[in-house]
Every structure is written in structure tokens, then in C-alpha cells.
Write an enzyme that holds these catalytic residues in place. Structure first.
Site, PDB file in Angstrom:
ATOM      1  N   ASP A 157       0.655  -1.012   0.124  1.00  0.00           N
ATOM      2  CA  ASP A 157      -0.076  -0.173   0.088  1.00  0.00           C
ATOM      3  C   ASP A 157       0.935   1.279   0.151  1.00  0.00           C
ATOM      4  OD1 ASP A 157      -2.269   0.941   0.109  1.00  0.00           O
ATOM      5  OD2 ASP A 157      -2.617   1.465   2.126  1.00  0.00           O
TER       6      ASP A 157
ATOM      7  N   TYR B  48       1.250   5.544  -0.514  1.00  0.00           N
ATOM      8  CA  TYR B  48       0.792   7.143   0.164  1.00  0.00           C
ATOM      9  C   TYR B  48       0.791   8.274  -0.544  1.00  0.00           C
ATOM     10  CZ  TYR B  48       0.508  10.286   4.472  1.00  0.00           C
ATOM     11  OH  TYR B  48       0.590  10.447   5.653  1.00  0.00           O
TER      12      TYR B  48
ATOM     13  N   HIS C  81      -3.668  14.271   1.153  1.00  0.00           N
ATOM     14  CA  HIS C  81      -3.611  13.428   1.865  1.00  0.00           C
ATOM     15  C   HIS C  81      -3.089  13.298   2.874  1.00  0.00           C
ATOM     16  CE1 HIS C  81      -4.965   9.791   4.771  1.00  0.00           C
ATOM     17  NE2 HIS C  81      -4.239   9.244   3.810  1.00  0.00           N
TER      18      HIS C  81
ATOM     19  N   ARG D 223       1.375  16.348  12.967  1.00  0.00           N
ATOM     20  CA  ARG D 223       2.587  17.757  13.082  1.00  0.00           C
ATOM     21  C   ARG D 223       2.120  18.656  12.981  1.00  0.00           C
ATOM     22  NH1 ARG D 223       3.668  13.057  10.377  1.00  0.00           N
ATOM     23  NH2 ARG D 223       3.634  14.392   7.920  1.00  0.00           N
TER      24      ARG D 223
ATOM     25  N   GLU E  51     -10.020   4.046   3.903  1.00  0.00           N
ATOM     26  CA  GLU E  51      -9.229   4.620   3.040  1.00  0.00           C
ATOM     27  C   GLU E  51      -9.391   4.211   1.471  1.00  0.00           C
ATOM     28  OE1 GLU E  51      -5.127   5.292   5.812  1.00  0.00           O
ATOM     29  OE2 GLU E  51      -4.727   3.698   3.855  1.00  0.00           O
TER      30      GLU E  51
ATOM     31  N   GLU F 291      -9.336   3.658  -1.830  1.00  0.00           N
ATOM     32  CA  GLU F 291      -8.278   3.615  -2.656  1.00  0.00           C
ATOM     33  C   GLU F 291      -8.029   2.715  -4.093  1.00  0.00           C
ATOM     34  OE1 GLU F 291      -4.820   2.038  -0.947  1.00  0.00           O
ATOM     35  OE2 GLU F 291      -5.368   2.656   1.183  1.00  0.00           O
TER      36      GLU F 291
ATOM     37  N   ASP G 122      -8.943   0.456   2.476  1.00  0.00           N
ATOM     38  CA  ASP G 122      -8.111  -0.100   3.696  1.00  0.00           C
ATOM     39  C   ASP G 122      -8.290   0.427   4.926  1.00  0.00           C
ATOM     40  OD1 ASP G 122      -5.700  -1.602   3.979  1.00  0.00           O
ATOM     41  OD2 ASP G 122      -4.579   0.236   4.011  1.00  0.00           O
TER      42      ASP G 122
ATOM     43  N   ARG H   9      -7.563   4.366  13.134  1.00  0.00           N
ATOM     44  CA  ARG H   9      -6.722   4.885  14.105  1.00  0.00           C
ATOM     45  C   ARG H   9      -5.860   4.929  15.086  1.00  0.00           C
ATOM     46  NH1 ARG H   9      -5.090   6.471   8.508  1.00  0.00           N
ATOM     47  NH2 ARG H   9      -7.308   7.341   7.230  1.00  0.00           N
TER      48      ARG H   9
ATOM     49  N   GLN I  51      -2.932   2.570  15.246  1.00  0.00           N
ATOM     50  CA  GLN I  51      -2.306   2.590  14.352  1.00  0.00           C
ATOM     51  C   GLN I  51      -1.376   4.100  15.238  1.00  0.00           C
ATOM     52  OE1 GLN I  51      -3.821   4.121  10.659  1.00  0.00           O
ATOM     53  NE2 GLN I  51      -1.943   4.923   9.649  1.00  0.00           N
TER      54      GLN I  51
ATOM     55  N   TYR J  34       2.433   2.903  15.411  1.00  0.00           N
ATOM     56  CA  TYR J  34       3.505   3.366  13.969  1.00  0.00           C
ATOM     57  C   TYR J  34       4.782   4.338  13.868  1.00  0.00           C
ATOM     58  CZ  TYR J  34       2.915   8.559  12.561  1.00  0.00           C
ATOM     59  OH  TYR J  34       2.941   9.454  13.244  1.00  0.00           O
TER      60      TYR J  34
ATOM     61  N   LYS K 282      -3.532  -1.861  10.833  1.00  0.00           N
ATOM     62  CA  LYS K 282      -3.716  -1.724   9.368  1.00  0.00           C
ATOM     63  C   LYS K 282      -4.448  -3.099   8.838  1.00  0.00           C
ATOM     64  CE  LYS K 282      -3.171   2.285   7.558  1.00  0.00           C
ATOM     65  NZ  LYS K 282      -4.481   3.127   6.464  1.00  0.00           N
TER      66      LYS K 282
ATOM     67  N   THR L 143      -8.296  -5.017   4.430  1.00  0.00           N
ATOM     68  CA  THR L 143      -8.360  -4.853   3.273  1.00  0.00           C
ATOM     69  C   THR L 143      -9.698  -5.592   1.853  1.00  0.00           C
ATOM     70  OG1 THR L 143      -6.289  -4.280   3.086  1.00  0.00           O
ATOM     71  CG2 THR L 143      -7.165  -3.657   1.419  1.00  0.00           C
TER      72      THR L 143
ATOM     73  N   THR M  12      -4.957   6.329   0.133  1.00  0.00           N
ATOM     74  CA  THR M  12      -6.076   7.558   0.670  1.00  0.00           C
ATOM     75  C   THR M  12      -5.718   8.529  -1.029  1.00  0.00           C
ATOM     76  OG1 THR M  12      -5.880   6.662   2.337  1.00  0.00           O
ATOM     77  CG2 THR M  12      -7.112   8.877   1.322  1.00  0.00           C
TER      78      THR M  12
ATOM     79  N   GLU N 278     -10.185  12.597   7.832  1.00  0.00           N
ATOM     80  CA  GLU N 278     -10.054  13.427   7.125  1.00  0.00           C
ATOM     81  C   GLU N 278     -10.742  14.789   6.830  1.00  0.00           C
ATOM     82  OE1 GLU N 278      -7.688  14.014   3.726  1.00  0.00           O
ATOM     83  OE2 GLU N 278      -7.605  11.832   3.736  1.00  0.00           O
TER      84      GLU N 278
END
Length: 391
Positions: A106, A108, A113, A122, A178, A180, A212, A216, A219, A223, A232, A236, A323, A337
Site C-alpha cells: 500500500d 501513500y 491526503h 504534526r 481509506e 483507494e 484499506d 486510527r 495505528q 506506527y 491496518k 483490506t 488514500t 480527514e
């Protein structure tokens, strides 16, 4: 003999004809293609045992010349009367995974996204990490939990951190999706030999919608430093239908500008962007319309990077885009999001949601420009959330 009638507004005309693996009531799974609202039994229609299997892998391994020949023959037959015994109403058959997935990766690849998540996670730093514009970031997923559209998704359990800073184990409270696009590998490659960015169409057979599912809260705790794992790997979902790349010729578009210019192994001479529009329905209500044409990294670049270190791909391998999101709030392809980290509830009919509740169902659909001057459909990928088991 019977001619298959395809309405003028059908998303599954002869210019599309996606492949899937189906079974009539009481019979074994075999390969078929969809024409309108009918599934054509390819083993019976073409007399080829390659299609009398419960997956597409043997056909995929046969390579591009075989794919083209089959498509040309099927498009010829679509305009003729066909034996009734090879025709099955699409709503009367069972569907299973179209391929046996050996490896799942997978990516990114959406700049919108990645920017949104960077701002959420962040807020005091640059949203994109330093490597993001230099290479397609990805992770190796769990092939054994790729499931066909319609398979229920059991709410996962895992370890997470509480607001007070303690750790606990229990059902995910921030279950997400997600939206995708997946790419199904046809021809394999040789271990130690990278696949060139312009060799994409020689190795990838087609595309299929992917969801997917993502926990959260699990994760977020696990992660760093190694990336996605239990948040994850529980499920899927993959569409039952694989649309051949040949059906997407009218959907080819240039990529958005890439700055800085990618390194030579990621520079393509052809357009590998795709003009595909998705729709995400939550309990029957469309809440987002992500545009795939906005993706920063192309599927050709993803494949080139996936194999750049000499890793090989095999028929039936699956890799996904990550995503798909656009710049507008209504184009975001994940609920983290859409709800902006759970702070802005989403209207789902008469209710509101931030993350998925037990019993919720998500359906992702997509369309692309077709050769007949009308859109083609990529089927759908659906899943309903079941409660976590009591342990």
C-alpha cells in the site's frame, strides 16, 4: 442463442468488460466478464480451461498478448447472439476474490491526503516529511486479510493510548476507511531485475477499487518507528471486478507537476495519470467524491519504486495507491480527514459520525471516461462493520 442487451446508460458496455470470478447457485467458481447486467462464463464461451479456475492468476500469467487477444475476441462476441447457458444475471451469482493475492503493498501517493494528515499529526511542523516528494512512500501489507467486496469487517482489537497517557487493550474506537485504487499485477518480474517505469502496462493487468480499513487509535500508538501494522492488517476490501488497463485508454491524463524532478528511474515518457472519480457512501449517503487525477505519484512510478531494489512481482500481486483525496473538504477519502481528526462531525443522513459505528456500511464506487463517449464503471467495494468479538 441470446444477445446481451446493454442500455445506453450502462457503465458496463463492451468498451469496459471487467473480469471477475463468479459462481452460479450450487456451482463452482470460474472466471467471467461483466457485460451490462450479465456475466459471461468464459470457460464455457471460449472453451478454455484457463478460465475454469477460481482465480484469474493463470490468465494474468499468460501475459499482455494473451490479454489483448481475449479482449478482442470478447468485444467481437459482445455484438453477437450467445448461447444462453453461458449467460448469468449478475445479481444471481456469488462473487469471490478475483485473484489469489501473493503480496500486497500500500502506497501513500496523494499529496492532499499526506498534507492533511501531516497537519493533523504534526501541526507545528511541515506537513510533508522530507522524503515525500522524492519517492512513493509505501508499506508491505498483509495479503491474507485482503477480502472480496461485501465481506463483513469485524471491529479490530488492539493496544492504544488513552487521553490520560495510559495504555489499554480493546476494540478500536476510531475505525476508519481509506478510499483507494488497486493495481493487479499480471506478468511477473525477475528477482533482482527492476521494472522500468515505462514497462508498467507490460506487467499490470488492470485496476480495482480498494478500501484499506484503518484503526486510527491503534495505528497512532504503534506506527512509530516502524509504520503500519495491526492498525491496518485486520482487513483490506477489494472489488470483485478488475477493469483491464485497456479499458482505461480514454482516462489517461498527465500527472500534476512533480517538484523536485524525480530521479531518472521514476521519470516516464508516457502519461500514467488516470482520470477516475470516486464516490464514498456512508450508510447510503454520499459524503465524499475523491478525484484520482490529483494523485502525485503514478501507478507506473509506484511499480518502478516497488521493484527498484530488485524485489520481484508475481501474477496476482496487488498494490494500492493509498488514500485518494483532493484539495476540497468534500474530496477527502478518509473519515479522519473528513471529520478533521474527530473534531468536526460528519452528517450521515439524519445522524452524525466521526468514525465508524457498529452496523455502519461503506460503499465506494468509481467511474472513468470510456471509449464509447460514456463513462465506464469500476464496480464497487462494500463492507459493513460488525462488533468486536467478546474475549
Amino acid at each position: 442463442m441470446l444477445r446481451v442487451e446493454v442500455g445506453p446508460d450502462s457503465l458496463f458496455g463492451p468498451e469496459n468488460m471487467p473480469y471477475g470470478v463468479f459462481a452460479p447457485p450450487g456451482e463452482l467458481f470460474r472466471v467471467g466478464v461483466r457485460l451490462g447486467d450479465t456475466v459471461l462464463d468464459l470457460a464455457a464461451l471460449l472453451g478454455d480451461s484457463m478460465f475454469a479456475r477460481p482465480d484469474l492468476n493463470a490468465f494474468l500469467a499468460a501475459g499482455p498478448a494473451r490479454w489483448r487477444a481475449a479482449r478482442e475476441r470478447l468485444r467481437e462476441l459482445a455484438d453477437t447472439a450467445l448461447p444462453v447457458e453461458v449467460l448469468h444475471p449478475v445479481h444471481s451469482v456469488r462473487m469471490t476474490l478475483p485473484v489469489t493475492v501473493g503480496d500486497y503493498v500500500d502506497f501513500y501517493a496523494s499529496i492532499d491526503h499526506a498534507t492533511n494528515l501531516g497537519r493533523l499529526f504534526r501541526p507545528d511542523s511541515e506537513p510533508l516529511l522530507p522524503n515525500w516528494r522524492h519517492l512513493p512512500v509505501g508499506y508491505h501489507g498483509r495479503a491474507g486479510t485482503v477480502v472480496v467486496s461485501g465481506t463483513p469487517v469485524v471491529r479490530p482489537r488492539g493496544q492504544r493510548r488513552t487521553a490520560a497517557g495510559a495504555t489499554e487493550f480493546g476494540p478500536s474506537q476510531r475505525l476508519d476507511i481509506e478510499a483507494e485504487l488497486g493495481f493487479v499485477v499480471g506478468s511477473g518480474s525477475t528477482l533482482g531485475v527492476p521494472v522500468g517505469v515505462d514497462d508498467f502496462a507490460e506487467h499490470v493487468f488492470g485496476v480495482a477499487l480498494v478500501n484499506d480499513w484503518s484503526a486510527r487509535d491503534i495505528q497512532a500508538w504503534e506506527y512509530q518507528p516502524l509504520g503500519p501494522f495491526l492498525g491496518k492488517s485486520f482487513a483490506t476490501s477489494l472489488s470483485a471486478w478488475v477493469t483491464p488497463l485497456a479499458a482505461l485508454a480514454q482516462a489517461r491524463v498527465p500527472l500534476p507537476s512533480q517538484e523536485p524532478e524525480p530521479l531518472p528511474y521514476l521519470r516516464a515518457t508516457a502519461d500514467h495519470g488516470l482520470d477516475i472519480d470516486l464516490a464514498v457512501a456512508w450508510n447510503g449517503h454520499v459524503v465524499s467524491r475523491p478525484p484520482y487525477a490529483r494523485m502525485y505519484w503514478s501507478p507506473a512510478q509506484m511499480l518502478a519504486h516497488l521493484t527498484a531494489n530488485g524485489a520481484c512481482v508475481r501474477p496476482g500481486d496487488l498494490y494500492a495507491s493509498g488514500t485518494i483525496s483532493g484539495p476540497e473538504p468534500t474530496q477527502r477519502g478518509s473519515f479522519i480527514e473528513l471529520s478533521w481528526g474527530g473534531r468536526e462531525p460528519i452528517a450521515v443522513g439524519a445522524e452524525t459520525r466521526t468514525f465508524l459505528a457498529d452496523g455502519d456500511e461503506v460503499t465506494i464506487t468509481a467511474t472513468a471516461p470510456g471509449a464509447a463517449g460514456r463513462p465506464i464503471g469500476l464496480g464497487d467495494v462494500r463492507g459493513r462493520i460488525l462488533p468486536a468479538p467478546q474475549i
